[in-house]
Design a protein around this motif. Structure first.
Motif, PDB file in Angstrom:
ATOM      1  N   ILE A  31      82.459   0.436  31.262  1.00 27.94           N
ATOM      2  CA  ILE A  31      81.929   0.523  32.622  1.00 27.94           C
ATOM      3  C   ILE A  31      81.170  -0.758  32.948  1.00 27.94           C
ATOM      4  O   ILE A  31      81.330  -1.343  34.016  1.00 27.94           O
ATOM      5  N   THR A  32      80.360  -1.217  31.995  1.00 29.65           N
ATOM      6  CA  THR A  32      79.613  -2.460  32.186  1.00 29.65           C
ATOM      7  C   THR A  32      80.565  -3.638  32.351  1.00 29.65           C
ATOM      8  O   THR A  32      80.349  -4.501  33.213  1.00 29.65           O
ATOM      9  N   VAL A  33      81.611  -3.699  31.531  1.00 32.64           N
ATOM     10  CA  VAL A  33      82.601  -4.782  31.651  1.00 32.64           C
ATOM     11  C   VAL A  33      83.198  -4.778  33.058  1.00 32.64           C
ATOM     12  O   VAL A  33      83.308  -5.827  33.701  1.00 32.64           O
ATOM     13  N   TYR A  34      83.538  -3.594  33.546  1.00 31.17           N
ATOM     14  CA  TYR A  34      84.115  -3.477  34.888  1.00 31.17           C
ATOM     15  C   TYR A  34      83.114  -3.921  35.962  1.00 31.17           C
ATOM     16  O   TYR A  34      83.447  -4.689  36.862  1.00 31.17           O
ATOM     17  N   GLU A  35      81.890  -3.432  35.825  1.00 31.23           N
ATOM     18  CA  GLU A  35      80.863  -3.750  36.827  1.00 31.23           C
ATOM     19  C   GLU A  35      80.431  -5.214  36.794  1.00 31.23           C
ATOM     20  O   GLU A  35      80.068  -5.791  37.823  1.00 31.23           O
ATOM     21  N   LYS A  36      80.447  -5.818  35.620  1.00 34.32           N
ATOM     22  CA  LYS A  36      79.946  -7.192  35.459  1.00 34.32           C
ATOM     23  C   LYS A  36      81.070  -8.226  35.362  1.00 34.32           C
ATOM     24  O   LYS A  36      80.831  -9.373  35.003  1.00 34.32           O
ATOM     25  N   TRP A  37      82.308  -7.793  35.631  1.00 29.59           N
ATOM     26  CA  TRP A  37      83.467  -8.671  35.500  1.00 29.59           C
ATOM     27  C   TRP A  37      83.240 -10.014  36.186  1.00 29.59           C
ATOM     28  O   TRP A  37      83.576 -11.064  35.644  1.00 29.59           O
ATOM     29  N   ASP A  38      82.636  -9.999  37.351  1.00 31.18           N
ATOM     30  CA  ASP A  38      82.431 -11.234  38.110  1.00 31.18           C
ATOM     31  C   ASP A  38      81.359 -12.138  37.506  1.00 31.18           C
ATOM     32  O   ASP A  38      81.245 -13.300  37.883  1.00 31.18           O
ATOM     33  N   THR A  39      80.594 -11.636  36.538  1.00 30.83           N
ATOM     34  CA  THR A  39      79.573 -12.470  35.893  1.00 30.83           C
ATOM     35  C   THR A  39      80.095 -13.144  34.624  1.00 30.83           C
ATOM     36  O   THR A  39      79.401 -13.975  34.042  1.00 30.83           O
ATOM     37  N   PHE A  40      81.312 -12.775  34.198  1.00 33.54           N
ATOM     38  CA  PHE A  40      81.904 -13.390  33.001  1.00 33.54           C
ATOM     39  C   PHE A  40      82.185 -14.856  33.301  1.00 33.54           C
ATOM     40  O   PHE A  40      82.970 -15.190  34.177  1.00 33.54           O
ATOM     41  N   GLU A  41      81.504 -15.739  32.576  1.00 27.76           N
ATOM     42  CA  GLU A  41      81.555 -17.169  32.877  1.00 27.76           C
ATOM     43  C   GLU A  41      82.596 -17.935  32.077  1.00 27.76           C
ATOM     44  O   GLU A  41      82.715 -19.137  32.204  1.00 27.76           O
ATOM     45  N   LYS A  42      83.301 -17.260  31.212  1.00 28.52           N
ATOM     46  CA  LYS A  42      84.384 -17.870  30.417  1.00 28.52           C
ATOM     47  C   LYS A  42      83.899 -18.989  29.512  1.00 28.52           C
ATOM     48  O   LYS A  42      84.661 -19.868  29.147  1.00 28.52           O
TER      49      LYS A  42
END
Length: 164
Positions: A31-42
């Motif tokens: 759920i956190t991965v889904y919610e924070k997907w846009d914060t993943f900076e690669k």
């Protein structure tokens, strides 16, 4: 979830040692991965990012009041494998694996987590370093010390077993 689900569950279980809690925390991770997907900076691999979230969820749970009231209920059954050998050999191999699992489980968390991440999740020192937010040299030192502790524990059991 398909790619990392099992690894995340194993990783979380290595901390919390309860399959029910593990399932709940695993769901929270995704759920956190889904919610924070846009914060993943690669800046790291996606796997490293997901596993970092899992470690943080597990550690947060271990700090909680609820955890302090719990007891370890299940062994690390997921780490045990069997082979297609004779029943006697299978039992001996399983006993050896259970012994190793028990030694790993008995390690302090800081040693147990590097063993599990490196040997059971096949992560590199750099990935572990990033996940745990510690230097690579610390990862290597902890891994070395963990192996030494397991070895000493095994040697002590053998000495005791010969005399006991």
């Amino acid at each position: 979830m398909e790619e990392f689900g099992t690894g995340v569950k194993r990783l979380i279980f290595s901390y919390v040692k309860d399959w029910n809690i593990t399932s709940d925390l695993s769901q929270d991770v995704f759920i956190t991965v889904y919610e924070k997907w846009d914060t993943f900076e690669k800046r790291s691999s996606f796997k490293t990012w997901v596993f970092s979230i899992a470690i943080n969820k597990a550690k947060d749970y271990l700090k909680s009041w609820h955890y302090r009231k719990m007891l370890v209920k299940e062994p690390f059954a997921f780490m045990l494998t069997t082979t297609n050998h004779s029943p006697e050999n299978t039992l001996l191999k399983r006993a050896d694996q259970e012994d190793l699992v028990n030694r790993v489980v008995s390690l302090p968390v800081k040693y147990r987590e590097v063993i599990l991440l490196h040997y059971y999740q096949d992560l590199t020192f750099a990935e572990i370093s990033e996940m745990l937010k510690i230097p690579v040299s610390t990862v290597k030192t902890r891994l070395h010390r963990a192996k030494e502790k397991i070895k000493r524990s095994h040697e002590a059991k053998e000495r005791w077993g010969e005399h006991g």
